[in-house]
Design an enzyme around this catalytic site. Structure first.
Site, short mmCIF file in Angstrom:
data_model
loop_
_atom_site.label_atom_id
_atom_site.label_comp_id
_atom_site.label_asym_id
_atom_site.label_seq_id
_atom_site.Cartn_x
_atom_site.Cartn_y
_atom_site.Cartn_z
N GLU A 85 0.81 -1.21 0.00
CA GLU A 85 0.00 0.00 0.00
C GLU A 85 0.85 1.27 0.00
OE1 GLU A 85 -3.16 -1.08 2.59
OE2 GLU A 85 -2.86 0.86 3.54
N ASP A 86 1.92 1.22 0.75
CA ASP A 86 2.65 2.47 1.05
C ASP A 86 4.02 2.59 0.41
OD1 ASP A 86 0.57 3.03 2.68
OD2 ASP A 86 1.57 2.55 4.55
#
Ligand SMILES: Nc1nc2c(ncn2[C@@H]2O[C@H](COP(=O)(O)OP(=O)(O)O)[C@@H](OP(=O)(O)OP(=O)(O)O)[C@H]2O)c(=O)[nH]1
Length: 717
Positions: A85-86
């Protein structure tokens, strides 16, 4: 909060977090150390809202995961749960380095929209809501294949709850509410009471800070006294057991004050203050064998008076989450104490639920996960799905039995049809009635804990679409919905052929062959509800000159006319037939806005509800039909005050009258005025009739109408 979580909460540096991880996992595999390295590099330089290095969070999620499961792939997935996600790492990279299992878990935990919702998305924005509902559904689906996804998510949520102070107040509240309504119920369903109780207490702290503080103050102020009472009772029980055959045997008695949220619920449900909550204290007696549990139970009941209504034997009848224990509440000199009696193995299952399988290699099959499948496969819009999921998860349970003794856990308020669907979707779809405790009952009878239900079935489904609001479980709702969707599509398809056959004065078979030849059969069900599609189909059919069955010029010669719109009462027709009135069959009498069909007979349109049984038979029988829709569904709202003679059946007569005038009753209030022996009735209704005087006159023909007020101004504001 227990000592372990208190320690987790106080950790803010990478060094401390890593040290705690290795405390939990003294000899980690090389894959686990690699996962830590990868996560460290990937999150390098990122910070949490609190200002601490981001990586502290995944490490502490891994710490919590390791505390409830010995499965290291789960720990690796916990360490890596935010990298996709990051950071620049993608699922392919993960699969290459850590294999399919870890990758599937990380994928299930990755948010759909790459926004860290708590921190970036404006609160309340639709995008955020849709994204979190989509992510939630994706996670549930991933969990059907591998329940470890959901367990790691709970650990993730627990750490987020432990560090919620860093977020602004409104976000603390929103996240805490979601935790209480969605995640602690999931922890309960997975049987992981260690996680559930902490999630509840942490949410409680943020949602109702004042109530939390009251309980906390009381418990702390009375800690000594409560502990004294507990010790005294434990000592009594221990002596009793030792004198009665347990001497020299291994057994354990643990005492505790109930967790805060549970105390709050007791206060709330009974409307009492904390001083008045009788059973704040509880003990657990842990023995070796199931039979010993019953021996202990005998000793307890012979020596302390039990509060019989609180007695539960979850060993004989385990909960859906696999929970087994005997509950009994006992009076004694120290007050009232709840006693739980279980074996050591039952204790492990009660604490760790599904995770007991990875921690102790036991209990893998005892947790029923059917709820997960039925939740995940609801065909709703994401927002509706999320609402349904919340109400499904956040409910109290009852246990209902089949005559053979099989039992099912259902949410409180469930009806017979929920039970039928819980047995099997086929049973739900074909149920016609039931015997509840041997009494004949309808499918919508509300069930109580302990009811014994025999379902009566038939081959012809008898479901009513309106029942989807009456059932409680998502499985029953979805079952009824999919039945109704199929039924509506079938009705629309057959109606479409009947409408075209009537329009062109052709046989249904001829029309059907033509529609199939034109490749329109797949979409023809849209015809009775979409005027544009209806017109377009007629145009296509009409220009299809030269085909065998319908020659357009022949139709013209025979006097075929183009269909024209025609409005009668509240209905808009589109037909080329002479039409001089509307009739009802009085079998279904649809209300404004309901789904309708129109049959054509003797220059009249006969209106039925689309799901009416009689209409269904007529449609299958290829009776002539015409296109119909409501001419407008804007409803006017009125308040009526009517004086009713105080006699039997008068209210039923009034309601029947309002219904025959096409008025939907919104609310009804009755008040008695003794002097005239009359009953005043205040009713709010909706009607497609905007002319008040017309309705006034019709009601006044039969009833004493005191007042009729149009509420439209207030209503439309
Ligand atoms: N592990 C586990 N324990 C269960 C489950 N259901 C009930 N319990 C335990 O039984 C206690 C009583 O729960 P109730 O829900 O009142 O149960 P009952 O009416 O069926 O007897 C709970 O206390 P509590 O006040 O909710 O919690 P606590 O503070 O005593 O721990 C909890 O300790 C379950 O499914 N799993």
């Amino acid at each position: 909060m227990d000592a372990f979580l208190a320690k987790v909460k106080e950790i803010h540096t990478i060094e401390e977090a890593t040290a705690l991880l290795w405390e939990q996992l003294p000899s980690p595999s090389s894959q686990t150390t690699k996962a830590l390295d990868v996560a460290m590099t990937a999150h390098d330089g990122q910070k949490r809202k609190s200002g601490e290095p981001y990586i502290v969070h995944p490490i502490l999620v891994a710490v919590i995961t390791a505390s409830i499961s010995a499965d290291e792939t789960m720990v690796q997935a916990a360490l890596l749960h935010d990298v996709v996600e990051d950071t620049d790492i993608d699922l392919e990279d993960l699969e290459h380095e850590f294999g399919e299992d870890v990758t599937h878990m990380v994928e299930g935990l990755t948010k759909i929209v790459e926004i860290r919702d708590e921190e970036l998305a404006p609160s309340g924005s639709d995008d955020r809501l849709i994204s979190s509902a989509l992510t939630f559904r994706k996670m549930l689906i991933a969990s059907i294949k591998d329940i470890r996804v959901l367990v790691i998510k709970l650990c993730d949520r627990l750490h987020n709850m432990l560090t919620l102070d860093a977020l602004p107040l409104h976000k603390q509240k929103r996240i805490a509410e979601e935790t209480l309504v969605v995640y602690s119920p999931i922890a309960h369903r997975l049987g992981i009471s260690r996680l559930k109780n902490h999630l509840e207490d942490l949410s409680f702290y943020y949602i109702y800070p004042d109530d939390y503080a009251k309980i906390d103050t009381y418990i702390k102020a009375n800690a000594q006294n409560l502990q004294f009472k507990l010790n005294a009772f434990i000592q009594k029980v221990r002596t009793l057991m030792e004198k009665n055959g347990f001497e020299g045997m291994h057994f354990e008695i643990i005492g505790r004050v109930k967790h805060y949220y549970s105390i709050y619920l007791k206060m709330h449900r009974k409307g009492v203050s904390i001083e008045e909550v009788l059973d704040l204290l509880a003990i657990r007696i842990i023995v070796n064998e199931p039979l010993e549990c019953y021996k202990v139970l005998g000793l307890m009941h012979l020596n302390f008076t039990p509060l019989i209504s609180r007695f539960k034997d979850y060993i004989a009848v385990p909960k859906e989450n696999g929970y087994k224990t005997i509950h009994t509440t006992l009076f004694n000199e120290e007050g009232i104490v709840e006693a739980q009696i279980r074996t050591a193995q039952m204790h492990r299952l009660a604490e760790y639920g599904v995770a007991a399988h990875w921690k102790y290699k036991e209990g893998s099959n005892s947790v029923n996960l059917q709820w997960l499948e039925s939740l995940s496969y609801q065909n709703e819009s994401v927002e509706e799905f999320y609402e349904l999921a919340k109400s499904d998860l956040f409910s109290e349970d009852i246990t209902v039995f089949s005559p053979k003794g099989d039992y099912y856990t259902l949410p409180k308020g469930s009806v017979v049809l929920d039970f039928a669907y819980a047995i099997h979707s086929e049973v739900g779809a074909n149920a016609t009635g039931a015997l509840v405790n041997k009494q004949k009952s309808s499918l919508l009878t509300v069930l109580k804990n302990g009811d014994i239900v025999r379902i009566i079935k038939d081959d012809m489904p008898h479901l009513h679409c309106s029942w989807q609001d009456a059932v409680k479980t998502s499985k029953a709702k979805e079952g009824i919905r999919s039945h109704c969707r199929a039924r509506l599509k079938e009705t629309d398809t057959f109606s479409a052929y009947n409408i075209l056959a009537t329009l062109f004065d052709q046989s249904v078979d001829a029309i059907k062959r033509r529609i199939e030849a034109m490749g329109l059969a797949e979409s023809i069900h849209k015809l009775p509800t979409q005027l544009d599609f209806f017109k377009e189909t007629i145009r296509k059919l009409a220009v299809y000159i030269g085909a065998k069955e319908v020659r357009f010029w022949e139709l013209l010669k025979k006097g075929y006319k183009k269909p024209q719109p025609k409005k009668i009462e509240h209905f808009k027709f589109f037909t080329n037939k002479p039409l001089d009135g509307v009739e009802f069959d009085y079998c279904c009498h649809p209300k404004v806005g309901d789904k309708i069909v129109a049959f054509y007979k003797d220059s009249k349109a006969i209106i039925h509800h689309k799901l009416c049984k009689k209409a269904y038979a007529k449609i299958l029988n290829a009776e002539p039909m015409i296109f119909v829709s409501w001419s407008g569904t804007k409803l006017s709202r009125y308040r009526l005050i009517i004086s009713l003679q105080n006699q039997k059946g008068v209210l039923a007569d009034l309601l029947a009258r309002l219904s025959s005038l096409d008025m939907n009753v919104i609310s009804i209030e009755l008040g008695i005025k003794n002097s005239e022996s009359a009953e005043y009735c205040r009713i709010e209704v909706e009607s497609a009739e905007s002319r008040k005087s017309v309705l006034e006159e019709k009601i006044a023909q039969q009833f004493k109408l005191i007042e009729m007020i149009s509420l439209d101004d207030a209503y439309n504001k």
